[in-house]
Every structure is written in structure tokens, then in C-alpha cells.
Design a protein around this motif. Structure first.
Motif, PDB file in Angstrom:
ATOM      1  N   PHE A 188     -10.159   3.069   1.071  1.00 22.27           N
ATOM      2  CA  PHE A 188      -9.982   2.540  -0.603  1.00 22.27           C
ATOM      3  C   PHE A 188     -10.960   1.636  -0.912  1.00 22.27           C
ATOM      4  CE2 PHE A 188      -5.622   4.029   0.676  1.00 22.27           C
ATOM      5  CZ  PHE A 188      -5.201   4.670  -0.740  1.00 22.27           C
ATOM      6  N   LEU A 189     -11.285   1.744  -2.226  1.00 21.36           N
ATOM      7  CA  LEU A 189     -11.822   0.734  -3.073  1.00 21.36           C
ATOM      8  C   LEU A 189     -11.197   0.210  -3.995  1.00 21.36           C
ATOM      9  CD1 LEU A 189     -15.847   0.831  -4.258  1.00 21.36           C
ATOM     10  CD2 LEU A 189     -14.075  -0.128  -5.476  1.00 21.36           C
ATOM     11  N   PHE A 190     -10.796  -0.853  -4.007  1.00 21.15           N
ATOM     12  CA  PHE A 190      -9.771  -1.691  -4.857  1.00 21.15           C
ATOM     13  C   PHE A 190     -10.364  -2.582  -5.921  1.00 21.15           C
ATOM     14  CE2 PHE A 190      -6.438  -0.478  -1.414  1.00 21.15           C
ATOM     15  CZ  PHE A 190      -5.717   0.441  -2.305  1.00 21.15           C
ATOM     16  N   LEU A 191     -10.063  -2.746  -6.884  1.00 23.90           N
ATOM     17  CA  LEU A 191     -10.793  -3.561  -7.979  1.00 23.90           C
ATOM     18  C   LEU A 191      -9.906  -5.161  -7.974  1.00 23.90           C
ATOM     19  CD1 LEU A 191     -11.635  -1.639 -11.164  1.00 23.90           C
ATOM     20  CD2 LEU A 191     -13.086  -2.056  -8.858  1.00 23.90           C
ATOM     21  N   THR A 192     -10.559  -6.243  -7.667  1.00 23.41           N
ATOM     22  CA  THR A 192      -9.800  -7.536  -7.735  1.00 23.41           C
ATOM     23  C   THR A 192      -9.377  -7.571  -8.926  1.00 23.41           C
ATOM     24  OG1 THR A 192     -12.073  -8.652  -8.243  1.00 23.41           O
ATOM     25  CG2 THR A 192     -11.578  -8.393  -5.868  1.00 23.41           C
ATOM     26  N   PRO A 198     -15.617 -11.256 -13.403  1.00 24.49           N
ATOM     27  CA  PRO A 198     -15.698  -9.904 -13.234  1.00 24.49           C
ATOM     28  C   PRO A 198     -15.033  -9.334 -12.213  1.00 24.49           C
ATOM     29  CG  PRO A 198     -17.866 -10.825 -14.189  1.00 24.49           C
ATOM     30  CD  PRO A 198     -16.994 -11.785 -13.688  1.00 24.49           C
ATOM     31  N   ALA A 199     -14.209  -8.354 -12.191  1.00 26.44           N
ATOM     32  CA  ALA A 199     -13.760  -7.650 -10.985  1.00 26.44           C
ATOM     33  C   ALA A 199     -14.654  -7.314 -10.136  1.00 26.44           C
ATOM     34  CB  ALA A 199     -12.659  -6.555 -11.634  1.00 26.44           C
ATOM     35  N   LYS A 200     -14.356  -7.406  -8.715  1.00 29.94           N
ATOM     36  CA  LYS A 200     -15.166  -6.707  -7.644  1.00 29.94           C
ATOM     37  C   LYS A 200     -14.651  -5.685  -6.886  1.00 29.94           C
ATOM     38  CE  LYS A 200     -15.534 -11.172  -5.949  1.00 29.94           C
ATOM     39  NZ  LYS A 200     -15.290 -11.867  -7.129  1.00 29.94           N
ATOM     40  N   GLY A 201     -15.442  -4.656  -6.563  1.00 29.04           N
ATOM     41  CA  GLY A 201     -14.903  -3.726  -5.595  1.00 29.04           C
ATOM     42  C   GLY A 201     -14.520  -4.046  -4.254  1.00 29.04           C
ATOM     43  N   VAL A 202     -13.394  -4.051  -3.695  1.00 29.64           N
ATOM     44  CA  VAL A 202     -13.128  -4.417  -2.220  1.00 29.64           C
ATOM     45  C   VAL A 202     -12.856  -3.309  -1.458  1.00 29.64           C
ATOM     46  CG1 VAL A 202     -11.497  -5.751  -0.846  1.00 29.64           C
ATOM     47  CG2 VAL A 202     -11.910  -6.383  -3.306  1.00 29.64           C
ATOM     48  N   VAL A 203     -13.765  -2.915  -0.379  1.00 30.39           N
ATOM     49  CA  VAL A 203     -13.661  -1.993   0.395  1.00 30.39           C
ATOM     50  C   VAL A 203     -12.727  -2.355   1.552  1.00 30.39           C
ATOM     51  CG1 VAL A 203     -15.064  -0.320   1.782  1.00 30.39           C
ATOM     52  CG2 VAL A 203     -16.055  -1.168  -0.278  1.00 30.39           C
ATOM     53  N   LEU A 204     -11.890  -0.930   1.591  1.00 31.81           N
ATOM     54  CA  LEU A 204     -10.921  -1.440   3.104  1.00 31.81           C
ATOM     55  C   LEU A 204     -10.789  -0.105   3.478  1.00 31.81           C
ATOM     56  CD1 LEU A 204      -8.045  -3.221   1.055  1.00 31.81           C
ATOM     57  CD2 LEU A 204      -9.111  -3.926   3.187  1.00 31.81           C
ATOM     58  N   THR A 205     -10.713  -0.308   5.150  1.00 28.62           N
ATOM     59  CA  THR A 205     -10.968   1.043   5.967  1.00 28.62           C
ATOM     60  C   THR A 205      -9.504   1.570   6.161  1.00 28.62           C
ATOM     61  OG1 THR A 205     -10.781  -0.431   8.181  1.00 28.62           O
ATOM     62  CG2 THR A 205     -12.833  -0.065   7.132  1.00 28.62           C
ATOM     63  N   HIS A 206      -9.389   2.797   6.844  1.00 26.74           N
ATOM     64  CA  HIS A 206      -8.266   3.265   7.176  1.00 26.74           C
ATOM     65  C   HIS A 206      -7.432   2.294   8.116  1.00 26.74           C
ATOM     66  CE1 HIS A 206      -8.792   7.514   5.579  1.00 26.74           C
ATOM     67  NE2 HIS A 206      -9.979   7.144   5.682  1.00 26.74           N
ATOM     68  N   GLY A 207      -8.449   2.183   9.231  1.00 29.67           N
ATOM     69  CA  GLY A 207      -7.699   0.875  10.177  1.00 29.67           C
ATOM     70  C   GLY A 207      -7.047  -0.096  10.080  1.00 29.67           C
ATOM     71  N   GLY A 374      22.794 -11.554  -4.166  1.00 28.75           N
ATOM     72  CA  GLY A 374      23.087 -10.621  -2.917  1.00 28.75           C
ATOM     73  C   GLY A 374      21.928  -9.763  -2.664  1.00 28.75           C
ATOM     74  N   ILE A 375      20.745 -10.079  -3.227  1.00 26.66           N
ATOM     75  CA  ILE A 375      19.573  -9.100  -2.986  1.00 26.66           C
ATOM     76  C   ILE A 375      18.706  -9.928  -1.902  1.00 26.66           C
ATOM     77  CG2 ILE A 375      17.449  -8.021  -4.050  1.00 26.66           C
ATOM     78  CD1 ILE A 375      19.092  -8.076  -6.589  1.00 26.66           C
ATOM     79  N   ASN A 376      18.137  -9.127  -0.870  1.00 23.90           N
ATOM     80  CA  ASN A 376      17.456  -9.881   0.070  1.00 23.90           C
ATOM     81  C   ASN A 376      16.004  -9.985  -0.257  1.00 23.90           C
ATOM     82  OD1 ASN A 376      16.618 -10.810   2.570  1.00 23.90           O
ATOM     83  ND2 ASN A 376      16.614  -8.936   3.555  1.00 23.90           N
ATOM     84  N   LEU A 377      15.759 -10.726  -1.142  1.00 28.13           N
ATOM     85  CA  LEU A 377      14.367 -10.637  -1.810  1.00 28.13           C
ATOM     86  C   LEU A 377      13.685 -12.036  -1.066  1.00 28.13           C
ATOM     87  CD1 LEU A 377      12.375 -10.381  -4.087  1.00 28.13           C
ATOM     88  CD2 LEU A 377      13.293 -12.293  -5.267  1.00 28.13           C
ATOM     89  N   LYS A 378      12.345 -11.689  -0.731  1.00 29.57           N
ATOM     90  CA  LYS A 378      11.709 -12.459   0.168  1.00 29.57           C
ATOM     91  C   LYS A 378      10.152 -12.352  -0.526  1.00 29.57           C
ATOM     92  CE  LYS A 378      12.617 -10.014   4.063  1.00 29.57           C
ATOM     93  NZ  LYS A 378      12.661  -9.676   5.622  1.00 29.57           N
ATOM     94  N   GLN A 379       9.529 -13.442  -0.210  1.00 30.11           N
ATOM     95  CA  GLN A 379       8.122 -13.755  -0.648  1.00 30.11           C
ATOM     96  C   GLN A 379       7.163 -13.052   0.205  1.00 30.11           C
ATOM     97  OE1 GLN A 379       7.139 -17.043  -3.250  1.00 30.11           O
ATOM     98  NE2 GLN A 379       8.945 -17.947  -2.492  1.00 30.11           N
ATOM     99  N   LEU A 380       5.979 -12.693  -0.352  1.00 24.33           N
ATOM    100  CA  LEU A 380       5.067 -11.850   0.475  1.00 24.33           C
ATOM    101  C   LEU A 380       3.689 -12.374  -0.113  1.00 24.33           C
ATOM    102  CD1 LEU A 380       3.711  -9.534   2.410  1.00 24.33           C
ATOM    103  CD2 LEU A 380       3.972  -8.086   0.705  1.00 24.33           C
ATOM    104  N   TYR A 381       2.797 -13.028   0.968  1.00 27.26           N
ATOM    105  CA  TYR A 381       1.558 -13.510   0.235  1.00 27.26           C
ATOM    106  C   TYR A 381       0.214 -12.928   1.043  1.00 27.26           C
ATOM    107  CZ  TYR A 381      -2.654 -16.639   0.091  1.00 27.26           C
ATOM    108  OH  TYR A 381      -3.983 -17.258  -0.269  1.00 27.26           O
ATOM    109  N   GLY A 382      -0.654 -12.704   0.156  1.00 26.05           N
ATOM    110  CA  GLY A 382      -1.983 -11.884   0.575  1.00 26.05           C
ATOM    111  C   GLY A 382      -2.880 -11.630  -0.662  1.00 26.05           C
ATOM    112  N   SER A 383      -3.851 -10.937  -0.419  1.00 30.09           N
ATOM    113  CA  SER A 383      -4.658 -10.637  -1.584  1.00 30.09           C
ATOM    114  C   SER A 383      -5.354  -9.375  -1.170  1.00 30.09           C
ATOM    115  CB  SER A 383      -6.113 -11.667  -1.629  1.00 30.09           C
ATOM    116  OG  SER A 383      -6.959 -11.721  -0.380  1.00 30.09           O
ATOM    117  N   THR A 384      -6.350  -8.780  -2.187  1.00 24.13           N
ATOM    118  CA  THR A 384      -6.807  -7.451  -1.790  1.00 24.13           C
ATOM    119  C   THR A 384      -7.570  -7.425  -0.659  1.00 24.13           C
ATOM    120  OG1 THR A 384      -6.781  -7.109  -4.107  1.00 24.13           O
ATOM    121  CG2 THR A 384      -8.139  -5.652  -2.917  1.00 24.13           C
TER     122      THR A 384
END
Length: 647
Positions: A188-192, A198-207, A374-384
Motif C-alpha cells: 500500500f501507499l497511504f497518504l498522511t 502537504p500529505a506524504k505517501g507512506v509505503v507499507l509492505t505486505h509483511g 455497556g460497549i467495550n470501547l477501547k483506545q488504539l494509538y498509532g500512525s500511518t
């Protein structure tokens, strides 16, 4: 005896699912009121046919394929086909303007594009003269397309028919093609999001993506019986992880609602067990719950409020290790049966086993609110750049003001300025064709500089403060982090968005973007007439409503030693909503602070200048010839235990 090697690419995973769970549902879509199912076998067969046709049309391994449209089974099938041939998927935001699409299409040298409908095709044809690498545009819905006569255009149905004929003759070659490649290949190439430039293209591998999805699946005990929902922008990495990457790893089913207008009804029918929401989505759901309870009978409304109060006291006791009172436990149990259960059903979340919120900071009170329901809502942190799964809350260890401990395999450390550095197996390969930015973001030891400030608490949970560049101080030295204040304001159901100012100032001031639906309903009940957003925002009664809400926020801030001097002193209600189309928000709904500061400079200067009104362009934000007066009001701030009016 041969040892089976774990699949390390998405095509290999797809072939495994087709073999092991071929008749189980992979994708569901509601179309014209009817749910249609695509099995894993059907998904693999259709992806193979598309891959054969794309290969005949010149798609090569390593090339870039763009996708623009809403979440639809055909969009994800096309992604499968692109990966089948070793191409790189580039999801774009479906609401992006034509001009916003030019840069990613040009920089990635996109050759093939899958577009959902006429609206997207029109934008692509507009930019085509500036994007000479584009060879083919595949459209799905043919409404309005009958008279389009361009050599680049081909319908999805036509491509699929051509591909089935080719696949019948080249089946073995196609299977071999799907098994080529390795986990080190770009997927994938995701845009920030572009909040700071300006948005940058982030390259992520299958693995990298498969590895992070496996960690999340193990942490949450995901299975192929889970059901997820695809309704967030496909251009965002979070949606792709939940609706493409993780299903490919686990084998669960992804459901696509018919439209945004029918989303809640469709959710009730599909019954997701695994749910992802951004804070903006949760804020909208909070507003719906609040309005529904305001319309409820007196007994239900009183019971709802009593239950919420009891739940907060129970949560406070849990944080200190104390036992909650019997009365509070009974009140919460009764509310869960009579109030919260029906509310979960109305929201379509009655079957949710685990829900995550990600994409931006969230108010702790908002997390507590949904957990109280009663919803098991949790937080997730990360970036592209980090493969998304950096820190995540675990069951039984949810603290609303943290994002949980680091995910398995992730290392964290902090600079002297408390910037969070991450080293993870899910790390991006590069910013596409931008080696300088890549080197600035990731050092020689592999540490990625997130730009976020935070720290680990005594339990090893990560606390996020704000973006490093946004943290400052008031003139008296009081620490200032705008996101913390804005999230408290957005917890108010009448506030859709808020932008606060204070760094290098004597006090904090705020621009308020009201929630038109919630405030409009409030005004209708009080027979307050208005002709539109701007008229409603200018009403004295609405200013009073927002002033009372800010006073309650300030009262809460006064109880926090770190924030008591950062109460909101003055505010102004904007005449129009903040919008990505106006450039003040990103396509994922984040504030572009630099743009906002410049766009609304006259309003901010007027607030700090002590003015009661400011003249602005009637279009909403700039001084000009056709002007109207906007009101500025003082808020109530808490001095000790006595409320006083700000000077």
C-alpha cells in the motif's frame, strides 16, 4: 513431510481462505434494501478474473493502482486483483477534490484507477491532462456514463467479462502469479492526513501490515466468525486495516452499508462484533443519544441521568480500588436493562464484542460514556508510518485517559521534550520518493519520531498530551495543550468542533462550531425561529446555551491542578461549520491549525482585543465589503469555589 509456510502476502492469504473457508462470507453489501454476500471463493475467483484483465491492459508488478469511492465489495475485490499481480494499492479519499487528487496520482505515477461512479470519473477526467501516466479508468456504477466516449474508460462489468475469458485460458499462470512475491514487497501507499503540511505517501509492505494484524488478532481473540463494518473513508489506513488487512489475516466478514443515511439501520441488521470508530463518529453518536434521551419521558430521562452518575462513581471507585456502593451497582444494573440495552440496539452496537477508537485524541469522558452504555470501547494509538497498532488498551485494563500499553513487538522511548519515538515491526519502508523526509522521520537506529508528546504512567500505559509543536504555555507559565481543552468542549453535545488559542497569551479563547442538528432541535423546542446555520449561530439564546456549557467545562477544569488556569475566558460561535472542503480540516476531520489561525485571524484578534463584536464577510471568516457583525462573549471561569465573569 512438507512444512506449510505461513502466507506472507495478501494474494497468498486470499488463496488460503478460498481453500479453507470458501463458502463462508467474506463481504456483504446492502443494495436496494437487500443484503448480498460474496464468499471467499467468489472473492478469489473474481479477483483472479480482474487480475487477468488488468494484466492484459498493461498492469505490471510494482506499478501503482488508485482506488476512489465508498466502501464497496468491488473496491476491495479490485484491491485483491491489484495485489494479485504485485501492484501497489493507493486508496484515495472519495470526497477529495479533483485538484487534491493531482499530487498523489502524479507522484506515484498511477497507471490504473478504479472509480465508483460518474462523480469520481468526472474528477479524474478533469485532471487527466496533468496525469499522463494514467492508462485506464475502471468505473463501477454506469449511471450517467452511457454517453462517455473516452479510450481510457472501461466499465467494471466489461473488465470482469474480459477477465473471466482470459482466466479460463490462463488459470495455472494466474495461480502462479498470485504466489509470487514476498512479505517485503510494497502493498500500500497511504497518504498522511496532512495536518502540518502537504500529505506524504507512506509505503507499507505486505509483511509489515500482516504482522501488525496478527498481533491485534491475537490480542483481541479475533476469529472468522467476527463481523466488521466498512463505513469510514477507504483512503484512511484505519479503515483498510479493519476491512482489508485484518480480514485477510483472520477470515472474518466485512459488511458495507447501503449509504451514510441508512448506516444505523444497516448496523442493526448486520450486527458487527468488531467495530472501529473515530472520535468524530463517537461524538456524533453521543449527540444522537443525548437528543433521544431529551425526547424521552421524564422517568426514563431521570433514570438515564441517575445511571450515568452512578456509573461515574463506580468508575471512580474502581480507579482507587474502593468498593462501589450497593445502591450505585443496583442503579447501574437497572439502567442497563431498561435504558442502555435499548440504546445499544438503536445504535446498532448490541452485538459488539470489542470496539476501538483511533485516528485522533478522544476525551476520556467520551470513552467512559460508551463504556457506561455497556460497549467495550477501547483506545488504539498509532500512525500511518507505524502500521497503526502501536499502543492498545487490553480488556480489564482500560483507563480512559490513556491509550494503553505498547502492542506486542513495539518499543517506545521519549525525548527530553517528551516526543514519542516508536520502533516497530510494522514500520513503513519510506515516504515515497522523499528520502530526505524519510531520514528526518526515522533515525539510523530505526526510531520513528511521531511528533506526538506523551509519557508512560506507573502502569506502563501511554498517555498522549498533544502534538509537540502545539504544546506551549500561557504568559503566566501555565502549560497549554489545545487538544485536551478542545476534547472537553467537544464532549458537549451542542458543540461539533472547537478550536482554542492560548499559547503566548494571557488567557484561553475559543472558536465554537455548533452541532446544527442538536442546537436546531433545542431551538425548535423553545420556539426560537431561525433561517439557517448563520442565523441560528447568532441568536442570543444560543450564545447563552454555549456559555452555560463552557461554564460547566470550566468548572471541571478548575478541579484539575494542571488545567485550572487554562479555563476558557472568551468565545465566539462561527457562522458556518468547519469543513475539509474549505481546507480547515483534513479529510479525516483533523484540525489544520496553521490554516485556521490564518483564516480566522480577525476573529481571534477581536477576542483578545476585548471587543464585543467583530465584522466579517457574510461568507464566513474574512473581512470584506459585504460584512455582518459576529458576537463575542465572556465565559464564566472558576476562581476558587466562586464563579466569576471573565474581565
Amino acid at each position: 513431510m512438507a512444512i506449510e509456510v505461513e502466507p506472507d502476502t495478501f494474494p497468498k492469504l486470499l488463496l488460503r481462505h478460498s481453500k479453507l473457508r470458501g463458502e463462508r462470507p467474506a463481504l456483504r453489501e446492502k443494495k436496494r434494501g437487500i443484503w448480498r454476500t460474496v464468499t471467499w471463493r467468489e472473492l478469489a475467483d473474481e479477483a483472479a478474473a480482474l487480475a487477468a484483465a488488468l494484466s492484459a491492459r498493461g498492469l505490471q508488478r510494482g506499478a501503482h493502482v488508485a482506488f476512489v469511492g465508498d466502501n464497496r465489495p468491488r473496491l476491495y475485490t479490485a484491491m485483491c486483483a491489484a495485489h494479485w499481480l504485485g501492484a501497489v494499492a493507493v486508496p484515495l479519499y472519495q470526497d477529495a477534490t479533483a485538484d487534491e487528487m493531482v499530487a498523489p496520482v502524479q507522484s506515484a505515477e498511477i497507471t490504473h484507477i478504479f472509480a465508483e461512479n460518474q462523480e469520481q470519473v468526472d474528477k479524474l477526467l478533469e485532471i487527466l491532462p496533468r496525469c499522463p501516466t494514467v492508462r485506464s479508468i475502471v468505473y463501477d456504477k454506469d449511471r450517467g456514463m452511457r454517453h462517455y466516449d473516452r479510450p481510457e474508460l472501461v466499465s467494471y462489468d466489461t473488465l470482469l467479462k474480459q477477465g473471466r475469458e482470459l482466466a479460463a485460458a490462463k488459470g495455472s499462470d494466474l495461480q502462479a502469479e498470485a504466489r509470487r512475491g514476498s512479505g517485503q514487497d510494497a502493498a500500500f501507499l497511504f497518504l498522511t492526513s496532512g495536518t502540518t503540511g502537504p500529505a506524504k505517501g507512506v509505503v507499507l509492505t505486505h509483511g509489515a501490515l500482516i504482522g501488525r494484524a496478527l498481533v491485534a488478532a491475537a490480542t483481541e481473540s479475533l476469529t472468522d466468525t467476527d463481523v466488521a463494518m466498512a463505513y469510514l473513508p477507504p483512503g484512511w489506513i484505519g479503515q483498510n486495516l479493519f476491512s482489508y488487512v485484518q480480514p485477510m489475516v483472520v477470515g472474518y466478514c466485512v459488511c458495507c452499508p447501503e449509504s451514510s443515511d441508512t448506516m444505523l439501520a444497516d448496523m442493526r441488521e448486520m450486527g458487527p462484533t468488531y467495530f472501529l470508530a473515530t472520535p468524530r463518529v463517537l461524538e456524533a453518536l453521543l449527540t444522537q443519544v443525548t437528543m433521544r434521551m431529551e425526547d424521552a419521558g421524564g422517568l426514563n430521562r431521570r433514570l438515564y441521568r441517575s445511571g450515568m452518575a452512578a456509573a461515574h462513581r463506580i468508575a471512580a471507585c474502581a480507579s482507587t480500588g474502593e468498593a462501589a456502593s450497593l445502591g450505585d451497582r443496583l442503579t447501574k444494573s437497572v439502567c442497563d436493562l431498561l435504558i442502555y440495552g435499548p440504546l445499544r440496539d438503536v445504535l446498532g452496537l448490541s452485538k459488539v464484542r470489542v470496539a476501538f477508537t483511533a485516528g485522533d485524541a478522544i476525551a476520556p469522558d467520551l470513552v467512559t460514556f460508551f463504556r457506561t452504555l455497556g460497549i467495550n470501547l477501547k483506545q488504539l494509538y498509532g500512525s500511518t508510518e507505524t502500521g497503526f497498532f502501536v499502543a492498545m488498551q487490553r480488556d480489564g485494563q482500560v483507563k480512559p485517559d490513556t491509550v494503553g500499553p505498547a502492542a506486542d513487538g513495539v518499543e517506545l522511548k521519549f525525548t527530553a521534550q517528551r516526543e514519542i519515538l516508536v520502533r516497530s515491526p510494522g514500520m513503513f519502508s519510506e515516504y515515497y520518493r522523499d528520502p530526505d523526509s524519510t531520514k528526518r522521520a526515522r533515525d539510523a537506529e530505526g526510531w520513528f519520531h511521531t511528533g506526538d508528546a506523551g509519557y508512560l504512567d506507573d502502569d506502563g500505559h501511554l498517555r498522549i498530551i498533544d502534538r509537540v509543536k502545539h504544546i506551549g504555555a500561557l504568559n503566566d507559565g501555565t502549560p497549554y495543550a489545545p487538544r485536551l481543552l478542545e476534547n472537553r468542549l467537544k464532549f458537549v453535545s451542542y458543540v461539533k468542533d472547537a478550536v482554542v488559542f492560548g499559547d503566548g497569551r494571557d488567557m484561553v479563547c475559543a472558536l465554537i462550531d455548533i452541532d446544527m442538528a442538536a442546537v436546531g432541535r433545542w431551538a425548535d423546542k423553545r420556539s426560537i425561529s431561525y433561517t439557517g446555520h448563520a442565523d441560528l449561530a447568532s441568536q442570543n439564546e444560543v450564545y447563552g446555551l454555549i456559555a452555560d456549557s463552557i461554564a460547566r467545562v470550566n468548572a471541571d477544569l478548575a478541579q484539575d491542578d494542571a488545567l485550572s488556569k487554562a479555563q476558557i475566558h472568551r468565545f465566539l460561535i462561527l457562522h458556518g461549520e468547519l469543513s475539509a472542503d474549505d481546507g480547515v480540516l483534513t479529510r479525516t476531520g483533523k484540525l489544520r491549525r496553521t490554516v485556521i489561525a490564518e483564516r480566522y485571524r480577525p476573529l481571534v484578534d477581536a477576542m483578545y482585543g476585548g471587543h464585543a463584536t467583530v465584522s466579517v464577510d457574510v461568507a464566513g471568516g474574512h473581512t470584506g465589503a459585504a460584512t455582518t457583525d459576529m458576537k463575542i462573549r465572556d465565559a464564566k471561569v472558576l476562581a476558587g469555589t466562586k464563579i466569576r465573569s471573565a474581565a
